[in-house]
Design a protein around this motif. Structure first.
Motif, short mmCIF file in Angstrom:
data_model
loop_
_atom_site.label_atom_id
_atom_site.label_comp_id
_atom_site.label_asym_id
_atom_site.label_seq_id
_atom_site.Cartn_x
_atom_site.Cartn_y
_atom_site.Cartn_z
N HIS A 1 52.56 119.22 54.73
CA HIS A 1 53.13 118.21 55.49
C HIS A 1 52.18 116.75 55.56
CE1 HIS A 1 55.38 121.41 58.18
NE2 HIS A 1 55.64 121.18 57.00
N PHE A 2 53.00 115.61 55.68
CA PHE A 2 52.02 114.48 55.86
C PHE A 2 52.83 113.57 56.80
CE2 PHE A 2 54.38 113.60 52.09
CZ PHE A 2 54.41 112.18 52.07
N VAL A 3 52.02 112.95 57.38
CA VAL A 3 52.74 111.87 58.54
C VAL A 3 52.20 110.50 58.13
CG1 VAL A 3 52.35 111.33 60.94
CG2 VAL A 3 52.60 113.79 60.30
N PHE A 4 53.18 109.58 58.44
CA PHE A 4 52.82 107.95 58.11
C PHE A 4 53.68 107.12 59.03
CE2 PHE A 4 56.00 109.12 55.03
CZ PHE A 4 57.09 108.20 55.21
N ASN A 5 53.22 106.05 59.50
CA ASN A 5 54.18 104.80 60.04
C ASN A 5 54.71 103.96 58.70
OD1 ASN A 5 53.29 105.48 62.52
ND2 ASN A 5 51.39 104.27 62.39
N ILE A 6 55.96 103.61 59.04
CA ILE A 6 56.70 102.57 58.15
C ILE A 6 55.58 101.40 58.25
CG2 ILE A 6 58.59 101.67 57.00
CD1 ILE A 6 60.14 104.00 58.06
N VAL A 7 55.05 100.80 57.36
CA VAL A 7 54.26 99.60 57.73
C VAL A 7 55.20 98.57 57.24
CG1 VAL A 7 52.40 98.26 56.89
CG2 VAL A 7 51.93 100.97 56.81
N GLU A 8 55.16 97.56 58.46
CA GLU A 8 55.77 96.44 58.10
C GLU A 8 55.05 95.16 58.43
OE1 GLU A 8 59.65 95.95 60.10
OE2 GLU A 8 60.52 97.57 59.30
N PHE A 9 55.13 93.94 57.44
CA PHE A 9 54.65 92.69 57.84
C PHE A 9 55.36 91.69 57.42
CE2 PHE A 9 52.38 95.14 54.32
CZ PHE A 9 52.69 94.44 53.38
N PRO A 10 55.21 90.57 58.16
CA PRO A 10 56.17 89.46 57.91
C PRO A 10 55.86 88.90 56.59
CG PRO A 10 54.50 89.11 59.76
CD PRO A 10 54.22 90.47 59.53
#
Length: 697
Positions: free
Chosen positions: A465-474
């Motif tokens: 298993h692994f976990v991540f935030n969906i990275v968003e930048f303008p």
């Protein structure tokens, strides 16, 4: 020709590029650089080296020397070496680092300190360049000052001056105006904890930030931008770097590339194709960030792992960005052509070599998708080269400004801090028409992305298993939508068809039978593991996705406790933090289960954005460091009396620094010692591998 030995220790190519720049400049200053990677020990011998030594050393992980320097560092730390082993050696060292990490420039500091202990002497002050604000702010003046220092060194050793001058101390070595000599003789343990940051008071930092803001405000009045400058820069004469020598000859052949896949991109480690068997969203719809948990089926491969390990995901660039780049370069029609590379016969670049990260005979589409970091922020040398292929005089001038000394602030603001990439530049400067060879020379290798294992193989055999935030930048271009992280955006798109809302991982259905496969590779083992002795108490600090490896730790401990019901297990504290209790409290049910069964003895959770309930007398803790502070006696007892361990996982920029400072404060208060002594204690814990970090920027 006055010769010096030039060694670089690089992880991602930064130190190598800077060393090559030094080597190229050396000729015009009347020197000859003998350039080698530090790992090429058969090509140089420091024991018999008679010339001065110049080193460029990067830092990797949470303060380690790069992989290429591991052998060298091990050899010079041999306890049997006499203290005059390098007494004949004169050296200058440039360390590269990122001050978002606690152990800033530590790769260079470790080597610098050990060379001193073995009798080597500096002919030039050590430079510490910070990638957080821009390496070039220190690198460029350090290189400028190097030539005077080398000249002085050769004069004094050539007998033209009194021999008492022959061994200039660091204190009187020539220092270029922009590089202040640093305090380099502080005790080693304290050095490990970045003493140079102590005493830079908050007020000083605040003042600096306000100055920056007011300067920014003034600039904005004049409407400066990526493509437009304002006085005085627009009227200044510029000092611009020399055009980097071209060295690649590129031919496109019609025959298509054979059997291409991501695994054919060269890598030192084995690459495994593994299916994604589950995808679960851990956050609510209205959470600020979207956090996903992916489960990989590793039953068909040999990949042994334990909680705390990490692994690499090999990811491609976004199809749409590759397409836009091909269109802008007018190369869309030849996307399937094979790229044939040769070294230009008349190149002025010393030691020019074919980039190893582009497999021979691959298609152009494949190289742009799997091999090159097309999102990389272009370095000044790249801007300088692009200016040569820009036909509009105003556009050319602006590119020259951005790579000039006078335009350093504009470069930082409009290129570096804005995360501008090559495509943004090409859209902003329409008259720039670079040849493909230039892009292949300057774009760095597309790096795999590391992720921490968030499961235990005892609990989930054959799964990872692994976990991540969906990275968003303008996006820096006004028309484009916000960009997602290269890897997280790709993974999110892959799993969108079978993504499940927050649910217990064990209850979730397996994904589609045609589960997408992704390429992964193992990473060198680290020490971020549970103590070998399960009776040792542990403190885990992991806000946000930093909790991931600790879920693996707790799954592991639960299984061990089931197998050894009479065993002795130390206390386990977890300090977790998130924004909102109801939106992004990751693994809430699982952590509650561990607490109920006693696998986790203390769970301290902080919510940074929730309002405090009125009936509570004490304001709730906002951040993990606040909760640590509240339990300072127990934390100090575990670390100072019970031989316990503390693990910190998550964001390096703010959290890890704040936790580090809080631990120093706790040790100082509870042990009744001053701050310096507390720092030494913490540094000792790090050396004993009882204070471990897994942090990222």
């Amino acid at each position: 020709m006055r010769r010096f030995l030039l060694l670089y220790a690089t992880q991602r190519g930064q130190a190598k590029a800077i060393a090559e720049e030094i080597s190229e400049q050396a000729v015009s200053h009347g020197f000859s650089a003998d350039l080698h990677c530090i790992s090429e020990s058969e090509k140089y011998d420091l024991k018999t080296e008679t010339g001065p030594l110049v080193m460029v050393v990067s830092t990797t992980g949470t303060g380690d020397p790069p992989d290429t320097a591991r052998k060298f560092v091990k050899e010079i730390h041999d306890k049997t070496l006499p203290t005059d082993y390098f007494a004949h050696l004169q050296y200058g060292l440039l360390g590269l680092g990122d001050s978002e990490y606690t152990y800033f420039c530590n790769g260079g500091k470790v080597i610098d300190k050990r060379l001193q202990e073995l009798g080597a002497q500096r002919f030039y002050d050590t430079g510490h360049a910070d990638d957080c604000v821009g390496l070039e702010l220190v690198v460029e003046p350090w290189i400028d000052g190097l030539w005077a220092a080398l000249t002085k060194h050769f004069k004094s050793f050539g007998g033209q001056e009194d021999m008492s001058d022959a061994l200039p101390q660091a204190s009187d070595a020539p220092v270029s105006t922009a590089v202040k000599p640093e305090l380099l003789h502080i005790q080693s343990q304290v050095e490990l904890l970045r003493l140079e940051d102590v005493g830079k008071g908050e007020s000083e930092l605040r003042e600096q930030n306000e100055t920056n803001r007011s300067q920014r405000g003034r600039i904005e009045d004049f409407d400066a931008s990526l493509v437009r400058s304002v006085p005085p820069l627009s009227q200044n004469s510029l000092s611009i770097p020399a055009v980097p020598p071209e060295y690649l000859e590129v031919h496109l052949q019609e025959s298509p590339g054979q059997g291409e896949n991501q695994a054919s991109a060269p890598s030192g480690d084995p690459i495994f194709q593994v299916p994604i068997s589950k995808a679960i969203r851990l956050t609510a719809d209205d959470a600020v960030k979207t956090t996903l948990l992916l489960e990989l089926d590793i039953s068909k491969i040999e990949l042994s792992h334990q909680p705390g390990d990490s692994f690499n995901v090999i990811c491609p660039n976004s199809d749409s960005e590759v397409e836009n780049l091909l269109q802008r370069l007018q190369l869309a029609d030849v996307r399937a052509h094979r790229v044939i590379l040769k070294i230009k016969t008349d190149t002025k670049k010393k030691g020019a070599a074919l980039p190893p990260h582009m497999p021979e005979g691959s298609s152009l589409q494949f190289i742009l998708t799997w091999c090159l970091e097309i999102r990389a922020v272009p370095k000044k040398a790249f801007l300088r080269a692009l200016a040569e292929h820009t036909s509009s005089a105003t556009e050319k001038r602006r590119l020259q400004e951005l790579c000039s000394k006078q335009g350093a602030a504009d470069y930082n603001r409009f290129v570096r801090d804005a995360n501008v990439c090559l495509l943004d530049l090409l859209l902003a400067f329409p008259s720039c028409q670079p040849p493909l060879s230039l892009l292949l020379e300057h774009l760095p290798k597309l790096q795999p992305r590391p992720y921490s294992c968030a499961s235990s193989s005892l609990r989930h055999p054959d799964k990872l298993h692994f976990v991540f935030n969906i990275v968003e930048f303008p996006s820096s271009t006004t028309s484009a939508s916000p960009r997602k992280g290269v890897c997280t955006g790709w993974l999110a798109t892959l799993v969108a068809p079978f993504l499940q809302p927050n649910t217990d991982v064990s209850d979730a259905d397996s994904g589609d039978a045609l589960a997408p496969e992704i390429p992964i590779s193992p990473r060198a083992t680290n020490s971020f593991h549970l103590p070998e002795d399960p009776s040792a108490p542990i403190i885990m600090v992991g806000p946000g996705t930093g909790v991931a490896p600790f879920v693996g730790f707790l799954q592991h401990r639960e299984k061990l406790q089931e197998r050894h019901p009479d065993g002795s297990f130390g206390a386990a504290w977890l300090f977790f933090g998130c924004r909102h209790k109801d939106r992004d409290y990751l693994f809430r049910e699982e952590l509650g289960h561990f607490l109920k069964t006693g696998v986790l003895t203390h769970l301290k959770v902080s919510f940074s954005r929730d309002a405090a309930p009125e009936e509570e007398e004490e304001a709730p803790a906002k951040y993990v460091q606040d909760n640590l502070q509240r339990h300072s006696q127990q934390v100090a007892r575990i670390l100072l009396q019970e031989n316990g361990y503390v693990y910190v996982c998550g964001d390096a920029k703010n959290m890890a620094k704040d936790v580090n400072d809080t631990l120093i404060g706790i040790i100082s208060k509870e042990a009744g010692v001053d701050k310096l002594e507390a720092m030494k204690t913490l540094a000792t814990l790090k050396q004993e591998k009882r204070y471990l970090q897994d942090i990222w920027s």
